[in-house]
Design an enzyme around this catalytic site. Structure first.
Site, PDB file in Angstrom:
ATOM      1  N   ARG A   1       0.316  -1.252  -0.525  1.00  0.00           N
ATOM      2  CA  ARG A   1      -0.051   0.095  -0.588  1.00  0.00           C
ATOM      3  C   ARG A   1       1.017   1.426   0.721  1.00  0.00           C
ATOM      4  O   ARG A   1       0.412   2.213  -1.230  1.00  0.00           O
ATOM      5  CB  ARG A   1      -0.397  -0.288   1.305  1.00  0.00           C
TER       6      ARG A   1
ATOM      7  N   LYS B   1      -9.810 -19.904  15.731  1.00  0.00           N
ATOM      8  CA  LYS B   1      -8.716 -20.148  16.180  1.00  0.00           C
ATOM      9  C   LYS B   1      -7.742 -19.283  17.201  1.00  0.00           C
ATOM     10  O   LYS B   1      -7.024 -19.578  17.794  1.00  0.00           O
ATOM     11  CB  LYS B   1      -8.111 -21.346  15.181  1.00  0.00           C
TER      12      LYS B   1
ATOM     13  N   ASP C   1      -4.803 -25.865  12.088  1.00  0.00           N
ATOM     14  CA  ASP C   1      -4.867 -24.329  11.948  1.00  0.00           C
ATOM     15  C   ASP C   1      -4.845 -23.661  13.770  1.00  0.00           C
ATOM     16  O   ASP C   1      -4.051 -23.356  14.417  1.00  0.00           O
ATOM     17  CB  ASP C   1      -5.943 -23.705  11.970  1.00  0.00           C
TER      18      ASP C   1
END
Length: 322
Positions: free
Chosen positions: A32, A183, A236
């Site tokens: 960006r 998670k 995860d």
């Protein structure tokens, strides 16, 4: 333009671009900030978010969004969840988007739903036990790309699959996306336990009951049960709740020690997510006790000790009675 397009030059975006280079394909990495993109192009290393891993010459850097996506059929959107709405607003609606943030939209909804509401017809989500530090180094890992658009999922699988990264596809977009969201909150709780030095029994209990809590929420949203126990769910969760690379686990540990849970300017998705999920659970009458404890501790309403007491002093019940 050809090759992989990665929108977002944080640690995970950088690691995905480096991973793509291992197959010899070109990659475009969009940052960006123009000064940041220029610095990456000059030093060929993301010293701010992924130090020690060199960016191959096949990875092209740019801060021009139109230039980054010119000619592309799809792109990886790898910015924090709070930045996804603004980035999507600036992208052509004909572009396929693979969302990689593990967080929620501003209203607490799914980012995939947000993308479709903005007019994107081809949407997918990427999630799994994927620490950027390890994927960037080429250590073995696996991830899941889920979409109702089979062609988009297969395109992402083909582009991202390397000898060190296995990529699976799934049609359970809801489960894969929300597993990555939940998670992070459980990992914050695991970090709180680490900071309080609660021990291995507590960590194992938290992960197991946290998985149960994840499952209840995911199934309530229409996810498939097998996804809860797959790479984007259990996989995860284990990685994020135990790894020294985990921002969320480290933030929880810092909170337990009375420190600011900042991670060197890096986004800790679970801090924001916990509040959104706690508000949802309260509004809809769902029981998410670990989410509630983390949200109340993160907001300062409860101390870590009070949060632990609320979890341990809940009514007695059978393990599988929910």
């Amino acid at each position: 333009m050809s090759g992989l397009v990665v929108l977002g030059a944080g640690g995970w975006g950088t690691a995905l671009a480096v991973n793509a280079s291992r197959t010899g394909q070109p990659a475009t990495l969009w940052a960006r900030r123009p000064d940041f993109a220029a610095r990456l192009a000059e030093v060929r290393e993301n010293r701010e978010y992924l130090p020690g891993i060199l960016l191959p010459e096949s990875v092209r850097l740019t801060s021009d969004l139109a230039e980054a996506v010119a000619g592309a059929e799809w792109a990886l959107v790898v910015v924090p969840s709070v930045g996804v709405p603004d980035l999507l607003a600036d992208l052509p609606r004909t572009l396929g988007v693979v969302l990689c943030a593990k967080g929620l939209a501003p209203d607490g909804g799914r980012l995939t739903d947000l993308a479709r509401s903005l007019g994107f017809a081809r949407v997918a989500v990427l999630s799994g036990p994927n620490h950027a530090e390890e994927v960037g180094r080429g250590l073995p890992a696996a991830t899941v790309v889920a979409s109702s658009d089979e062609a988009l999922a297969l395109a992402a699988q083909t582009a991202l699959m390397t000898p060190s990264l296995r990529v699976y596809t799934s049609t359970d977009e809801v489960g894969v996306e929300l597993g990555g969201v939940l998670k992070n909150v459980i990992a914050l709780a695991a970090g709180l336990g680490d900071g309080l030095q609660l021990g291995d029994n507590a960590k194992a209990t938290l992960i197991t009951r946290g998985l149960r809590e994840m499952g209840r929420y995911l199934l309530s949203q229409g996810a498939q049960e097998e996804t809860v126990y797959g790479l984007s769910g259990l996989g995860d969760l284990v990685a994020t709740a135990t790894s020294p690379h985990s921002r969320n686990r480290a933030a929880g540990e810092a909170m337990a020690r009375g420190q600011t849970p900042a991670q060197g300017g890096k986004v800790v998705e679970g801090l924001r997510t916990a509040g959104l999920l706690d508000a949802w659970a309260t509004a809809h009458g769902h029981d998410l006790p670990i989410v509630r404890a983390v949200a109340r501790v993160a907001s300062g309403e409860w101390t870590p000790a009070v949060g632990l007491r609320h979890l341990m002093e809940r009514d007695a019940k059978a393990e599988h009675d929910e």
